[in-house]
Design an enzyme around this catalytic site. Sequence first.
Site, PDB file in Angstrom:
ATOM      1  N   PHE A  25     -26.467  -2.225  26.822  1.00 38.14           N
ATOM      2  CA  PHE A  25     -26.424  -2.903  28.098  1.00 38.14           C
ATOM      3  C   PHE A  25     -27.935  -2.745  28.533  1.00 38.14           C
ATOM      4  O   PHE A  25     -28.287  -1.809  28.862  1.00 38.14           O
ATOM      5  CB  PHE A  25     -25.421  -2.228  29.277  1.00 38.14           C
ATOM      6  CG  PHE A  25     -24.107  -2.900  29.202  1.00 38.14           C
ATOM      7  CD1 PHE A  25     -23.231  -2.969  28.206  1.00 38.14           C
ATOM      8  CD2 PHE A  25     -23.567  -3.528  30.597  1.00 38.14           C
ATOM      9  CE1 PHE A  25     -22.248  -3.740  28.134  1.00 38.14           C
ATOM     10  CE2 PHE A  25     -22.599  -4.306  30.511  1.00 38.14           C
ATOM     11  CZ  PHE A  25     -21.631  -4.283  29.317  1.00 38.14           C
ATOM     12  N   THR A  51     -22.689  -2.456  41.856  1.00 38.32           N
ATOM     13  CA  THR A  51     -23.800  -2.012  40.731  1.00 38.32           C
ATOM     14  C   THR A  51     -24.994  -1.746  41.526  1.00 38.32           C
ATOM     15  O   THR A  51     -25.497  -2.564  42.665  1.00 38.32           O
ATOM     16  CB  THR A  51     -24.090  -3.176  40.029  1.00 38.32           C
ATOM     17  OG1 THR A  51     -22.565  -3.671  39.388  1.00 38.32           O
ATOM     18  CG2 THR A  51     -25.116  -3.080  38.865  1.00 38.32           C
ATOM     19  N   GLU A 116     -24.796 -11.863  31.463  1.00 40.61           N
ATOM     20  CA  GLU A 116     -23.619 -11.942  32.554  1.00 40.61           C
ATOM     21  C   GLU A 116     -24.747 -12.447  33.975  1.00 40.61           C
ATOM     22  O   GLU A 116     -25.458 -11.679  34.432  1.00 40.61           O
ATOM     23  CB  GLU A 116     -23.108 -10.627  33.020  1.00 40.61           C
ATOM     24  CG  GLU A 116     -22.405 -10.221  31.714  1.00 40.61           C
ATOM     25  CD  GLU A 116     -21.188  -9.066  31.643  1.00 40.61           C
ATOM     26  OE1 GLU A 116     -20.928  -8.639  32.873  1.00 40.61           O
ATOM     27  OE2 GLU A 116     -20.345  -9.084  30.796  1.00 40.61           O
TER      28      GLU A 116
END
Length: 210
Positions: A25, A51, A116
Amino acid sequence: MTYAVKEAFLTLQGEGVQAGRRAVFLRFAGCNLWSGREEDRRKAVCQFCDTDFVGTDGAGGGKFADASTLGRHVTALWGAGQEQRLVVVTGGEPMLQLDAALVDALHDEGFRIAVESNGTIKATPGIDWLCVSPKAGSEVAQRSGDELKLVWPQAGVDPAELEQWDFAHFLVQPMDCADRESALAAAISLAMDRPKWRLTLQAHKIAGLR
Ligand code: SF4
């Protein structure tokens, strides 16, 4: 170009069509729909973010002087082995920083690139898997890709309208909020009522992964 990375780490992808896959990630700092500061949340376009994407102080984060340096950093996190290399580029909003040079550098390191994005910025060509998660009140510029992920419920978003967009997969994910049970029920209801949508859960939270 210098890249500002909040954090980077090896884990399993927790959600969406690629859930369960080993991946690095790469979380970029910054978003165009919220500053990331709590005092700004109520006036932000996107108000339900879960986040931390502020700064470059997370594990594996930092400022990287060029694309090849960042590409080597991602490889070091993956470790040995060339097979099935996958990097999930996220944020914040990754399209603020993911440029052609970094796409090339990550490909040179042998990675498939999954992204994303909130879809407000057109995706850089060359991405291998594009997930767009639209946010109510934003103008979505990127209406095609591999995966459309709708965080639900969101007032002001019409699933029937999203179904006209050009995506291979349509996923609905319950919003991670104070009333999780209601959000889960709403997401299940949407998938039951509209068969184009599949339910996705945030398995990394259930499994205690990052
Ligand atoms: S668009 Fe994504 S990263 Fe930006 S504030 Fe919303 S949920 Fe967070």
